[in-house]
Design an enzyme around this catalytic site. Structure first.
Site, PDB file in Angstrom:
ATOM      1  N   LYS A   1       0.880  -1.174   0.000  1.00  0.00           N
ATOM      2  CA  LYS A   1       0.000   0.000   0.000  1.00  0.00           C
ATOM      3  C   LYS A   1       0.913   1.218   0.000  1.00  0.00           C
ATOM      4  O   LYS A   1       1.557   1.533   0.996  1.00  0.00           O
ATOM      5  CB  LYS A   1      -0.907  -0.001   1.223  1.00  0.00           C
ATOM      6  CG  LYS A   1      -1.859   1.178   1.296  1.00  0.00           C
ATOM      7  CD  LYS A   1      -2.844   0.986   2.448  1.00  0.00           C
ATOM      8  CE  LYS A   1      -3.792   2.161   2.546  1.00  0.00           C
ATOM      9  NZ  LYS A   1      -3.200   3.305   3.256  1.00  0.00           N
TER      10      LYS A   1
ATOM     11  N   GLY B   1      -8.547   9.945   8.681  1.00  0.00           N
ATOM     12  CA  GLY B   1      -8.971  10.147  10.057  1.00  0.00           C
ATOM     13  C   GLY B   1     -10.015  11.222  10.271  1.00  0.00           C
ATOM     14  O   GLY B   1     -10.415  11.480  11.406  1.00  0.00           O
TER      15      GLY B   1
ATOM     16  N   ALA C   1      -9.573   5.973   3.242  1.00  0.00           N
ATOM     17  CA  ALA C   1      -9.488   7.180   4.082  1.00  0.00           C
ATOM     18  C   ALA C   1     -10.774   8.005   4.058  1.00  0.00           C
ATOM     19  O   ALA C   1     -11.432   8.144   3.025  1.00  0.00           O
ATOM     20  CB  ALA C   1      -8.320   8.067   3.687  1.00  0.00           C
TER      21      ALA C   1
ATOM     22  N   ASN D   1      -9.986   2.254   9.008  1.00  0.00           N
ATOM     23  CA  ASN D   1      -9.290   1.910  10.241  1.00  0.00           C
ATOM     24  C   ASN D   1      -9.884   2.676  11.417  1.00  0.00           C
ATOM     25  O   ASN D   1     -10.475   2.111  12.330  1.00  0.00           O
ATOM     26  CB  ASN D   1      -7.796   2.205  10.082  1.00  0.00           C
ATOM     27  CG  ASN D   1      -6.955   1.738  11.249  1.00  0.00           C
ATOM     28  OD1 ASN D   1      -5.733   1.667  11.146  1.00  0.00           O
ATOM     29  ND2 ASN D   1      -7.536   1.389  12.380  1.00  0.00           N
TER      30      ASN D   1
END
Length: 262
Positions: free
Chosen positions: A96, A157, A184, A206
């Site tokens: 990645k 994030g 993302a 994530n």
């Protein structure tokens, strides 16, 4: 089932391994998500879990395909070196590719990203490039040999979801034969549904799971969201209308009047 870089997978959800409260939370979330691919950073410092297992020992127990990343790299040279270390360490040619160009929004550095992608592909890597939704950048990555694109939905994030659905829809239209995975910006399951409804091949996330109040439960929610969105796309969603349209056809005479006249 679908094919990702030569691997037959059943889950279209890819999950990261950072930011979890503990190794136990991470393991349970990954299990609940149903994912078969997890991302890891070789720059991560190993840490002990509640049961004393190291991070790496915990990862081995998950029995997932590993997708190492080059997180923290600022130029092509650093990313290439990190990728070579990852290939040696994890015995995989998957990488990645992350080359960050801005500290504020963690946007990829496009020129170094393309340079690194071209070199790594020449060296036999299967490159999963983290990029923006810019059409020209994505075209350059495809021209460099990338068979997979991982455009962001929003900055890493941020949890903002899809800030430019039009651009993402354009990518799907322009690259029908390229594997597209959103990477993302996903903050909640409804964002994952939206991604899959656009016809994307998968979702990588994530923070949305790792920082949830209950990571394992959130992982389950994302598992179902990705399935629902993909099935909706395959099923063929109705088109929007500007006016109402009755779902029940109307006739001049109510059915009970028709019965009485028989």
């Amino acid at each position: 089932m679908w094919n990702l870089a030569g691997k037959e997978l059943s889950s279209r959800l890819l999950l990261g391994t950072a930011c979890y409260p503990s190794l136990e939370h991470m393991q349970q979330a990954i299990h609940n998500s149903g994912t078969e691919v997890i991302t890891i950073s070789i720059k991560r410092q190993t840490s002990a879990g509640l049961d004393g297992e190291s991070f790496w020992q915990a990862v081995k127990k998950l029995d997932c395909h590993l997708l190492p990343n080059t997180a923290g790299c600022r130029n092509a040279e650093a990313a290439i070196n990190t990728a070579e270390i990852a290939r040696e360490l994890f015995n995989t040619h998957w990488i990645k590719l992350e080359v960050i160009g801005d500290d504020y929004n963690l946007q990829p550095e496009p020129f170094e990203l393309i340079k690194a992608a071209r070199i790594l592909i020449d060296r036999g890597f299967e490159v999963f490039p983290y990029c923006t939704d810019d059409l020209v950048l994505c075209q350059k990555l495809v021209d460099a040999g990338c068979k997979i694109l991982m455009p962001w939905g929003a900055p890493i994030g941020s949890g903002k979801g899809l800030i430019n659905p039009y651009a993402l829809e354009t990518l799907r239209y322009r690259f029908p034969d390229i594997t597209l995975i959103i990477d993302a910006g996903i903050g909640k399951p409804s964002h994952a549904v939206q991604v899959m409804e656009l016809g994307f091949d998968g979702v990588l996330l994530n923070t949305a799971v790792a920082l949830a109040n209950h990571p394992a439960l959130m992982a389950t929610a994302f598992r179902h969201a990705v399935i629902a969105g993909h099935q909706a796309f395959i099923g063929g969603m109705m088109s929007e209308r500007n006016v109402a349209h009755p779902s029940t056809p109307l006739i001049d005479t109510p059915f009970w009047h028709q019965v009485n006249n028989l």
